[in-house]
Design a protein around this motif. Structure first.
Motif, mmCIF file in Angstrom:
data_model
loop_
_atom_site.group_PDB
_atom_site.id
_atom_site.type_symbol
_atom_site.label_atom_id
_atom_site.label_comp_id
_atom_site.label_asym_id
_atom_site.label_seq_id
_atom_site.Cartn_x
_atom_site.Cartn_y
_atom_site.Cartn_z
ATOM 1 N N LYS A 158 0.840 -1.209 0.000
ATOM 2 C CA LYS A 158 0.000 0.000 0.000
ATOM 3 C C LYS A 158 0.871 1.253 0.000
ATOM 4 O O LYS A 158 0.559 2.232 -0.673
ATOM 5 N N GLY A 159 1.989 1.191 0.730
ATOM 6 C CA GLY A 159 2.942 2.304 0.713
ATOM 7 C C GLY A 159 3.542 2.501 -0.669
ATOM 8 O O GLY A 159 3.735 3.631 -1.124
ATOM 9 N N LYS A 160 3.813 1.394 -1.366
ATOM 10 C CA LYS A 160 4.358 1.479 -2.737
ATOM 11 C C LYS A 160 3.366 2.174 -3.659
ATOM 12 O O LYS A 160 3.743 2.994 -4.498
ATOM 13 N N VAL A 161 2.084 1.821 -3.517
ATOM 14 C CA VAL A 161 1.053 2.456 -4.350
ATOM 15 C C VAL A 161 1.004 3.953 -4.071
ATOM 16 O O VAL A 161 0.948 4.768 -4.993
ATOM 17 N N ILE A 162 1.046 4.347 -2.799
ATOM 18 C CA ILE A 162 0.988 5.774 -2.458
ATOM 19 C C ILE A 162 2.204 6.514 -3.010
ATOM 20 O O ILE A 162 2.079 7.612 -3.553
ATOM 21 N N GLY A 163 3.390 5.886 -2.919
ATOM 22 C CA GLY A 163 4.600 6.482 -3.502
ATOM 23 C C GLY A 163 4.428 6.701 -4.999
ATOM 24 O O GLY A 163 4.795 7.747 -5.556
ATOM 25 N N LEU A 164 3.834 5.714 -5.653
ATOM 26 C CA LEU A 164 3.564 5.765 -7.092
ATOM 27 C C LEU A 164 2.592 6.911 -7.434
ATOM 28 O O LEU A 164 2.800 7.650 -8.396
ATOM 29 N N ARG A 168 3.238 10.046 -9.802
ATOM 30 C CA ARG A 168 2.445 10.181 -11.027
ATOM 31 C C ARG A 168 1.648 11.484 -11.068
ATOM 32 O O ARG A 168 1.564 12.141 -12.092
ATOM 33 N N TYR A 169 1.023 11.833 -9.951
ATOM 34 C CA TYR A 169 0.117 12.990 -9.944
ATOM 35 C C TYR A 169 0.701 14.240 -9.283
ATOM 36 O O TYR A 169 0.073 15.296 -9.305
ATOM 37 N N GLY A 170 1.858 14.099 -8.659
ATOM 38 C CA GLY A 170 2.463 15.249 -7.985
ATOM 39 C C GLY A 170 1.752 15.631 -6.692
ATOM 40 O O GLY A 170 1.839 16.780 -6.247
ATOM 41 N N PHE A 171 1.042 14.665 -6.066
ATOM 42 C CA PHE A 171 0.371 14.961 -4.800
ATOM 43 C C PHE A 171 1.405 15.301 -3.726
ATOM 44 O O PHE A 171 2.411 14.617 -3.589
ATOM 45 N N LYS A 172 1.111 16.332 -2.962
ATOM 46 C CA LYS A 172 2.001 16.696 -1.846
ATOM 47 C C LYS A 172 1.479 16.081 -0.541
ATOM 48 O O LYS A 172 2.233 15.773 0.358
ATOM 49 N N ASN A 173 0.155 15.948 -0.468
ATOM 50 C CA ASN A 173 -0.472 15.610 0.800
ATOM 51 C C ASN A 173 -1.472 14.461 0.611
ATOM 52 O O ASN A 173 -2.579 14.675 0.143
ATOM 53 N N VAL A 174 -1.040 13.253 0.945
ATOM 54 C CA VAL A 174 -1.881 12.061 0.762
ATOM 55 C C VAL A 174 -2.200 11.461 2.138
ATOM 56 O O VAL A 174 -1.296 11.221 2.933
ATOM 57 N N VAL A 175 -3.469 11.225 2.397
ATOM 58 C CA VAL A 175 -3.894 10.645 3.670
ATOM 59 C C VAL A 175 -4.382 9.219 3.435
ATOM 60 O O VAL A 175 -5.141 8.965 2.503
#
Length: 226
Positions: A158-164, A168-175
């Protein structure tokens, strides 16, 4: 670890929110329901408990559980038709609120894509925002294993997906929001983790989450503060 106040603030200004599915977005554990449907419920429930508590690696638990179930394509389809996944109270309203604020919503699950897509369609989440495991079947529909190349099939997936997603999208803040050890592990790279105990309370997650909620109403109210 972030404080409760910091986690709340990160949630209010999230670019993207990622939800676990089993026992979070839906009330049940998909793999346990599939096992029950195939007549091997008890053996698989015990293995799920160990996996969610973090005492065995996720990949090992997934492989062992599936080798017990050996579900056919027909059984999976019949499960979804006869016993569709039950949404957790408040999730539909929460996802709608996030979408209204232009926050991207993703489902990241150690469960199965065929079931998770059914959930995504109920929540108006596009299928390309779904990350889950793929079951494989032989041409006659019998179980042939699972796609081990999916990041969600491995420990720390799940951490790998969030890193991806950040890349990919340039997200700064993912919860990340979830009930299990595999969700807790995803922070970092997630900016914040919110533990969810509305369906099942896992003590390890409750103790380690900086913000732990037992109802999605708490998250809806947090968004309404703005």
């Amino acid at each position: 670890m972030a404080t409760v106040a910091e986690t709340r603030a990160l949630f209010r200004r999230a670019d993207a929110v990622c939800f676990d599915v089993d026992s979070t977005v839906i009330r049940e554990e998909g793999i346990d329901e599939l096992a029950k449907f195939c007549g091997v419920g008890d053996a698989v429930t015990e293995m799920t408990r160990k996996a969610m508590g973090g005492s065995v690696s996720f990949t090992t638990a997934l492989s062992e559980r599936l080798s017990i179930i050996k579900c056919s394509r027909e059984q999976v389809n019949k499960l979804i038709t006869d016993h569709p996944p039950q949404l957790t109270a408040g999730i539909k309203e929460l996802v709608e609120k996030l979408h209204q604020r232009n926050v991207k919503v993703f489902l990241i699950s150690g469960g199965f894509r065929c079931i998770v897509e059914h959930v995504a369609s109920q929540l108006d989440i596009p299928f390309h925002h779904v990350y889950a495991n793929r079951l494989k079947f032989y041409f006659n529909g019998e179980y042939a294993g699972f796609d081990e190349s999916q990041p969600t099939a491995e420990s720390g997936g799940k951490g790998k997906v969030i890193g991806l997603l950040k890349e990919r999208y340039g997200f700064k803040n993912v919860v990340m929001i979830g009930d299990g050890a595999t969700d807790l592990e995803a922070c970092p790279p997630a900016s914040a983790f919110i533990g969810f105990g509305g369906n099942v309370v896992r003590q390890q997650v409750k103790e380690k989450a900086s913000w732990y909620v037992t109802s999605f109403d708490e998250l809806i109210q947090e968004l309404e503060k703005i």
